[in-house]
Design an enzyme around this catalytic site. Structure first.
Site, PDB file in Angstrom:
ATOM      1  CB  ILE A  33     -16.795  50.640   2.453  1.00  0.00           C
ATOM      2  CG1 ILE A  33     -18.292  50.781   2.688  1.00  0.00           C
ATOM      3  CG2 ILE A  33     -15.990  51.228   3.604  1.00  0.00           C
ATOM      4  CD1 ILE A  33     -18.816  49.926   3.833  1.00  0.00           C
ATOM      5  CG  ASN A  88      -1.748  51.308   4.231  1.00  0.00           C
ATOM      6  OD1 ASN A  88      -0.765  51.883   3.767  1.00  0.00           O
ATOM      7  ND2 ASN A  88      -2.976  51.670   3.947  1.00  0.00           N
ATOM      8  CD  GLU A  96      -8.254  53.265   8.704  1.00  0.00           C
ATOM      9  OE1 GLU A  96      -9.359  52.867   8.282  1.00  0.00           O
ATOM     10  OE2 GLU A  96      -7.827  54.424   8.546  1.00  0.00           O
ATOM     11  CB  VAL A  97      -8.983  46.175   7.828  1.00  0.00           C
ATOM     12  CG1 VAL A  97      -9.533  44.751   7.822  1.00  0.00           C
ATOM     13  CG2 VAL A  97     -10.123  47.185   7.850  1.00  0.00           C
ATOM     14  CG  HIS A 101      -6.416  45.485   3.101  1.00  0.00           C
ATOM     15  ND1 HIS A 101      -6.276  45.208   4.433  1.00  0.00           N
ATOM     16  CD2 HIS A 101      -6.331  46.829   2.970  1.00  0.00           C
ATOM     17  CE1 HIS A 101      -6.118  46.342   5.100  1.00  0.00           C
ATOM     18  NE2 HIS A 101      -6.128  47.343   4.229  1.00  0.00           N
ATOM     19  CG  MET A 102      -2.306  45.441  -3.350  1.00  0.00           C
ATOM     20  SD  MET A 102      -1.241  44.383  -4.338  1.00  0.00           S
ATOM     21  CE  MET A 102      -2.412  43.855  -5.561  1.00  0.00           C
ATOM     22  CG  HIS A 103      -5.557  50.175  -0.193  1.00  0.00           C
ATOM     23  ND1 HIS A 103      -6.733  50.749   0.224  1.00  0.00           N
ATOM     24  CD2 HIS A 103      -4.929  49.763   0.940  1.00  0.00           C
ATOM     25  CE1 HIS A 103      -6.815  50.698   1.542  1.00  0.00           C
ATOM     26  NE2 HIS A 103      -5.725  50.113   2.001  1.00  0.00           N
TER      27      HIS A 103
HETATM   28  P1  5GP Z   1      -6.074  50.095   5.696  1.00  0.00           P
HETATM   29  O1  5GP Z   1      -5.880  51.429   6.331  1.00  0.00           O
HETATM   30  O2  5GP Z   1      -6.213  48.989   6.723  1.00  0.00           O
HETATM   31  O3  5GP Z   1      -5.026  49.790   4.661  1.00  0.00           O
HETATM   32  O4  5GP Z   1      -7.410  50.206   4.878  1.00  0.00           O
HETATM   33  C1  5GP Z   1      -8.593  49.556   5.201  1.00  0.00           C
HETATM   34  C2  5GP Z   1      -9.580  49.891   4.105  1.00  0.00           C
HETATM   35  O5  5GP Z   1     -10.719  49.043   4.250  1.00  0.00           O
HETATM   36  C3  5GP Z   1     -10.090  51.326   4.142  1.00  0.00           C
HETATM   37  O6  5GP Z   1      -9.799  51.954   2.897  1.00  0.00           O
HETATM   38  C4  5GP Z   1     -11.586  51.174   4.386  1.00  0.00           C
HETATM   39  O7  5GP Z   1     -12.352  52.123   3.677  1.00  0.00           O
HETATM   40  C5  5GP Z   1     -11.873  49.759   3.908  1.00  0.00           C
HETATM   41  N1  5GP Z   1     -12.946  49.098   4.614  1.00  0.00           N
HETATM   42  C6  5GP Z   1     -13.119  49.007   5.962  1.00  0.00           C
HETATM   43  N2  5GP Z   1     -14.227  48.313   6.253  1.00  0.00           N
HETATM   44  C7  5GP Z   1     -14.772  47.949   5.052  1.00  0.00           C
HETATM   45  C8  5GP Z   1     -15.947  47.209   4.711  1.00  0.00           C
HETATM   46  O8  5GP Z   1     -16.717  46.740   5.556  1.00  0.00           O
HETATM   47  N3  5GP Z   1     -16.182  47.030   3.390  1.00  0.00           N
HETATM   48  C9  5GP Z   1     -15.359  47.531   2.427  1.00  0.00           C
HETATM   49  N4  5GP Z   1     -15.697  47.284   1.150  1.00  0.00           N
HETATM   50  N5  5GP Z   1     -14.244  48.225   2.712  1.00  0.00           N
HETATM   51  C10 5GP Z   1     -13.962  48.442   4.021  1.00  0.00           C
END
Ligand code: 5GP
Ligand code: ZN
Length: 119
Positions: A33, A88, A96-97, A101-103
């Site tokens: 997002i 992460n 954060e989530v 998840h793999m970016h």
């Molecule tokens: P983290 O820091 O946990 O590796 O990254 C979490 C990622 O999830 C962030 O890049 C953030 O932009 C993405 N993200 C968080 N909420 C949502 C959502 O509701 N939809 C989508 N498509 N991405 C999200």
């Protein structure tokens, strides 16, 4: 299996929308997002796994598939000359989530060095 308060579980179950680019029984992929590069999508297991600290043998197939499909999806998304994967984990990893998840991040231009050492 699912956490009713988890945003990525909700996306995986179709309860909130996402720009989905892949979906099967084990994993799904959707655009981030807040993209940090021209190509930036996430590959997530359907099962709720909070972080890689919580990965267990039954998760092996889904976790393996996340790597297996990354290249093809990256190419389809336009990252044809290289890309980066990031997972992460936890506080130090700046997660954060809390659903694994793999970016997948890609150019066209080079992404720069992986990290700048801060300590
Ligand atoms: P983290 O820091 O946990 O590796 O990254 C979490 C990622 O999830 C962030 O890049 C953030 O932009 C993405 N993200 C968080 N909420 C949502 C959502 O509701 N939809 C989508 N498509 N991405 C999200
Ligand atoms: Zn979840």
């Amino acid at each position: 299996m699912n956490d009713p308060n988890c945003i990525f579980c909700k996306i995986a179950r179709g309860l909130i929308p996402a720009k989905k680019i892949y979906d099967d029984d084990d994993v799904m992929a959707f655009h981030d997002i807040r993209p940090q590069a021209p190509v930036h999508f996430l590959i997530v297991p359907k099962a709720h796994i909070a972080s890689l600290y919580d990965a267990q043998p039954p998760h092996q197939a889904a976790l393996g598939k996340m790597l297996l499909i990354a290249g093809g999806l990256a190419r389809e998304a336009g990252a044809t000359d290289g890309f980066r994967t990031i997972v992460n984990n936890g506080r130090v990893g700046h997660q954060e989530v809390y659903h694994v998840h793999m970016h997948v991040l890609g150019g066209p231009d080079p992404l720069g060095p992986m990290l700048s050492r801060r300590n």
